[in-house]
Design a protein around this motif. Structure first.
Motif: not given
Length: 509
Positions: A133, A183, A155-156, A162, A164, A168-169, A152, A135, A185
């Motif tokens: 991540d 996110i 991704i989750n 994940v 980050s 976390p974004s 996002i 982003i 993470a």
């Protein structure tokens, strides 16, 4: 080139302060911004290889800022190792035309190696065994929307590890608030300055394991930028509990008086009293309803218990006490009002908790009295004191403790994930603790622990810092032994002894 992962530092920073650290490293120490970006990328890639040694397929989702540039460095490093690399970019096409400065340099470097970037699409399928991540960084403004929100969420939903980059974004680095979709993470590797929002509110929910890398900036750099606060840990507190002399006796370690325990709530006051004993107070007394005296003596015979059905019986106990805890199980009856008035009119150092917090408004203290007072609200109680919503308190816990201090003085302990402590001068955050502590009686135990440290001669802020850490660390030790779910407040008592004695010996138990 190799950055070095280190233990979490004790200093905390806002996003603006972190930008100042970066700027100072570049302008005053002559470290090119692209070199810092390369170090960040190397640190992330090294951690991936260390943590997931069998992975060789990466998906990287990159934004248009420096956070995306960090991700591009990771992509290039993985590509050089022969890994399968999928780089998905957010923003308008062509991607590189939106990039500036170091992020553009990172794209040019990765592109020259042969790394191919593709625009994000909701229809894309992730090919990586692990997602990076990259982003959004610390400059997030407002709610996450549009394609970023979609990315996002996808991704989750992919159920893969994940990592980050920096934060976390979607998480606000100053407050720990999730700005919409955020996110979740598995691991966050943060750089140069530890962002305060990673430690409190929703930060602990989404950051996963938290690691720190200074990117090899000079130590002198940190002397030039003010901090926003400090992280409380064992190393920070170890000198607060010196070894006791062989000639010590109970009179050296104070006398805590717990006042509370209305009908049906006697257990709260009993737990606060026992916690004070376990934390090293020389003497502990309990003033409670007469109906609870037998139960209290049967549970903890070391506590001196008196049935107090009118405030006149409380006065001799107040004369003998050095510290008072007011609030555990106090309730809202006429009896509670009498006892609160008796306590609030005296100058004792005090811990004001639970039901007693509502008595702060009518019984204003002098500045000297206020300075000797520790207030321990949870977010709901803080919202009542500030006449706002719980969401308002939680959305900026750092502002909330400052507002509480302005209104009531003393030392403010805003409980919750990442408890925040403020004495009008410095903010402290304790990142210990676990969700098992979300059960009745935990706050009563904390009030007794803090009072015991006040009784042993610590300043209100040091008693609060040490008390919060001892409480949270004891709960973590309990969870290690038997899990979080079903953790009771009374389970902490034996672990409290381990923690305080470990700190006295300079150990982390």
């Amino acid at each position: 080139m190799s950055a070095q992962r280190t233990r979490l530092p004790n200093t905390l920073y806002t996003a603006e302060q972190c930008r100042a650290l970066d700027h100072t490293a570049i302008t005053e120490y002559g470290i090119p911004g692209f070199r810092l970006m390369q170090r960040a990328g190397h640190a992330v890639f090294a951690e991936i290889r260390r943590r997931w040694p069998d992975v060789n397929r990466l998906t990287l989702v990159c934004g248009t800022g420096n956070n995306g540039g960090d991700g591009l460095i990771v992509a290039g490093l993985a590509f050089q190792q022969g890994w399968q690399v999928q780089v998905l970019t957010l923003g308008i096409t062509p991607y590189h035309e939106q990039l500036q400065g170091e992020a553009l340099q990172a794209w040019e470097w990765a592109n020259a190696l042969g790394v191919v970037t593709r625009p994000w699409s909701p229809m894309v399928e992730f090919t990586g065994e692990l997602i990076v991540d990259a982003i959004l960084g610390t400059g997030i403004q407002g709610e996450v929307r549009g394609a970023v929100r979609e990315a996002i969420a996808k991704i989750n939903a992919c159920h893969r590890p994940v990592v980050s980059v920096d934060i976390p974004s979607g998480l606000c680095s100053d407050t720990g608030k999730c700005m919409g979709e955020t996110i979740a993470a598995s691991l966050t590797l943060t750089f140069i300055g530890l962002k305060q929002g990673l430690l409190t509110h929703q930060g602990p929910d989404v950051r996963g394991e938290l690691l720190f890398d200074s990117l090899m900036v000079p130590e002198e750099l940190y002397e030039q930028i003010p901090v926003s606060g400090f992280r409380t840990d064992a190393e920070d507190l170890s000198d607060l509990l010196p070894a006791r002399p062989l000639s010590a006796h109970k009179g050296h370690y104070g006398h805590v008086l717990v006042v509370g325990g209305d009908h049906g709530m006697g257990g709260a006051a009993m737990m606060a009293a026992e916690a004070a004993l376990r934390s090293g107070s020389g003497l502990v007394s309990l003033a409670t309803r007469s109906a609870h005296v037998s139960a209290a003596l049967a549970r903890t015979p070391e506590v001196m218990v008196l049935g107090v059905d009118a405030s006149a019986r409380l006065q001799p106990m107040l004369d003998r006490a050095s510290v008072v805890v007011l609030g555990p199980g106090l309730g809202s009856s006429a009896w509670a009002d009498q006892l609160a008035q008796a306590v609030m009119s005296r100058p004792h150092p005090s811990v004001i908790d639970a039901d007693a917090l509502k008595y702060l408004q009518p019984y204003r203290h002098s500045p000297a009295q206020a300075r000797a007072r520790v207030l321990t609200p949870h977010p709901g109680e803080a919202a009542q004191l500030l006449d706002c919503s719980v969401a308002d308190v939680q959305d900026n816990r750092f502002d909330a403790v400052r507002l509480l201090y302005e209104r009531f003085g003393g030392v403010i302990v805003l409980k919750g994930a990442g408890t925040v402590i403020f004495d009008g001068d410095v903010v402290h955050v304790c990142a210990e603790g676990n969700p098992g502590m979300a059960s009745g009686g935990m706050g009563d135990v904390l009030s007794g622990i803090i009072a015991a440290f006040l009784a042993q001669g610590l300043s209100p802020v040091d008693a609060a810092r040490l008390g919060v850490y001892t409480h949270a660390r004891s709960a973590d030790l309990c969870a290690l032994q038997s899990g979080q779910r079903g953790l009771r407040a009374t389970d902490l008592f034996n672990q409290i002894k381990c923690v305080v004695n470990g700190l006295e010996l300079g150990e982390r138990v």
